[in-house]
Write a protein that holds these residues in place. Structure first.
Motif, short mmCIF file in Angstrom:
data_model
loop_
_atom_site.label_atom_id
_atom_site.label_comp_id
_atom_site.label_asym_id
_atom_site.label_seq_id
_atom_site.Cartn_x
_atom_site.Cartn_y
_atom_site.Cartn_z
N ILE A 39 -7.30 0.32 -2.53
CA ILE A 39 -6.94 1.70 -2.21
C ILE A 39 -8.12 2.60 -2.56
O ILE A 39 -8.66 2.51 -3.67
CB ILE A 39 -5.69 2.15 -2.99
CG1 ILE A 39 -4.49 1.27 -2.63
CG2 ILE A 39 -5.39 3.62 -2.74
CD1 ILE A 39 -3.26 1.49 -3.51
N ILE A 45 -6.14 9.47 0.84
CA ILE A 45 -5.85 8.18 0.23
C ILE A 45 -5.73 7.18 1.39
O ILE A 45 -5.07 7.46 2.39
CB ILE A 45 -4.58 8.24 -0.67
CG1 ILE A 45 -4.37 6.92 -1.39
CG2 ILE A 45 -3.37 8.70 0.09
CD1 ILE A 45 -3.36 6.99 -2.54
N GLN A 96 0.80 4.05 -2.76
CA GLN A 96 0.34 5.36 -2.31
C GLN A 96 1.32 6.45 -2.74
O GLN A 96 0.92 7.50 -3.22
CB GLN A 96 0.16 5.34 -0.78
CG GLN A 96 -0.41 6.61 -0.20
CD GLN A 96 0.66 7.51 0.39
OE1 GLN A 96 1.82 7.16 0.54
NE2 GLN A 96 0.25 8.72 0.71
N TYR A 134 0.83 -1.20 0.00
CA TYR A 134 0.00 0.00 0.00
C TYR A 134 0.87 1.26 0.00
O TYR A 134 0.66 2.17 -0.80
CB TYR A 134 -0.95 0.02 1.21
CG TYR A 134 -1.53 1.40 1.43
CD1 TYR A 134 -2.52 1.89 0.59
CD2 TYR A 134 -1.03 2.23 2.43
CE1 TYR A 134 -3.02 3.17 0.75
CE2 TYR A 134 -1.53 3.51 2.60
CZ TYR A 134 -2.52 3.97 1.76
OH TYR A 134 -2.99 5.25 1.90
N GLU A 135 1.86 1.32 0.89
CA GLU A 135 2.71 2.50 0.99
C GLU A 135 3.42 2.79 -0.34
O GLU A 135 3.51 3.94 -0.76
CB GLU A 135 3.75 2.33 2.11
CG GLU A 135 3.17 2.41 3.50
CD GLU A 135 2.56 3.76 3.84
OE1 GLU A 135 3.05 4.80 3.34
OE2 GLU A 135 1.57 3.76 4.59
N HIS A 147 -5.78 2.83 2.66
CA HIS A 147 -5.76 1.38 2.46
C HIS A 147 -7.07 0.87 3.05
O HIS A 147 -7.36 1.09 4.23
CB HIS A 147 -4.56 0.80 3.21
CG HIS A 147 -4.34 -0.66 3.02
ND1 HIS A 147 -3.33 -1.32 3.68
CD2 HIS A 147 -4.96 -1.60 2.27
CE1 HIS A 147 -3.34 -2.59 3.34
NE2 HIS A 147 -4.33 -2.79 2.49
N LEU A 169 -8.91 6.41 -3.17
CA LEU A 169 -8.25 7.69 -3.44
C LEU A 169 -9.34 8.73 -3.70
O LEU A 169 -10.17 8.54 -4.59
CB LEU A 169 -7.33 7.55 -4.66
CG LEU A 169 -6.45 8.75 -4.97
CD1 LEU A 169 -5.11 8.29 -5.48
CD2 LEU A 169 -7.10 9.68 -5.97
N THR A 224 0.47 9.41 -5.38
CA THR A 224 0.62 10.79 -4.91
C THR A 224 1.46 11.60 -5.90
O THR A 224 1.12 12.74 -6.23
CB THR A 224 1.25 10.82 -3.51
OG1 THR A 224 0.38 10.11 -2.61
CG2 THR A 224 1.43 12.23 -3.00
#
Length: 192
Positions: free
Chosen positions: A69, A50, A35, A31-32, A52, A71, A39
């Motif tokens: 995700i 945003i 993300q 996820y990170e 998870h 967003l 971004t």
């Protein structure tokens, strides 16, 4: 080998069955990573939030190994431009609803089956979405998460090759606990 776009729904469901696996700590890393990519990719659109979401965001919960995700962009965002940027970056558009300003995309689906990392991306205008409340409830209440896990395991047997029916069969449970979460958490995710 057919391209995904050439396959029937039945062929896609056969290639991408419902698979449930033990929770993996790497889901948070996946996820990170994504993300950060999103971004940067959508920096000009003033990402509002945003998150998870989904079962992979709940520690210890059996899940499809797919990171969901959510967003959120400002109301009235340029749907066409966002779609084009995401598709150019390798996302596959599944559903676009111009009226509701929503996009559903995925990444990690290949003609040979699932890639190592698989994602579903839900793009929406900033709102008060049930998915956030449901996630929070399952994270706070392990017993509800276990009930959800039992439901998913029972449905997998019946709907392994019918993703829509699998999702539909979970709806009543998800709606019930999303409502319980809203009653407990109030408006914690309402846009400010």
């Amino acid at each position: 080998m057919k391209n995904l776009e050439e396959m029937t729904l039945e062929e896609l469901w056969e290639l991408f069955p419902i698979i449930l696996k033990e929770h993996r700590a790497e889901y948070a890393d996946w996820y990170e990573e994504e993300q950060q990519n999103l971004t940067k990719l959508l920096a000009e659109f003033e990402i509002q939030r945003i998150n998870h979401i989904g079962s992979t965001s709940v520690e210890g919960l059996i899940a499809k190994p797919i990171v969901d995700i959510l967003l959120e962009l400002p109301e009235g965002y340029d749907l066409e431009k966002v779609t084009a940027l995401l598709e150019k970056a390798g996302w596959i558009l599944m559903i676009k609803d111009k009226e509701k300003q929503t996009l559903d995309l995925n990444k990690g689906y290949t003609p040979a089956g699932f890639a190592e990392k698989v994602y579903h991306l839900h793009v929406r205008a900033l709102g008060d979405w049930d998915e956030l409340y449901f996630r929070d409830y399952l994270q706070k209440y392990p017993e509800a998460a276990r009930q959800y896990e039992e439901l998913k395991l029972s449905l997998k047997e019946k709907y392994e090759h019918n993703r829509d029916a699998y999702t539909d069969a979970k709806t009543e449970f998800v709606e019930k606990y999303s409502q319980k979460a809203r009653e407990e958490f109030g408006t914690r995710h309402m846009a400010k």
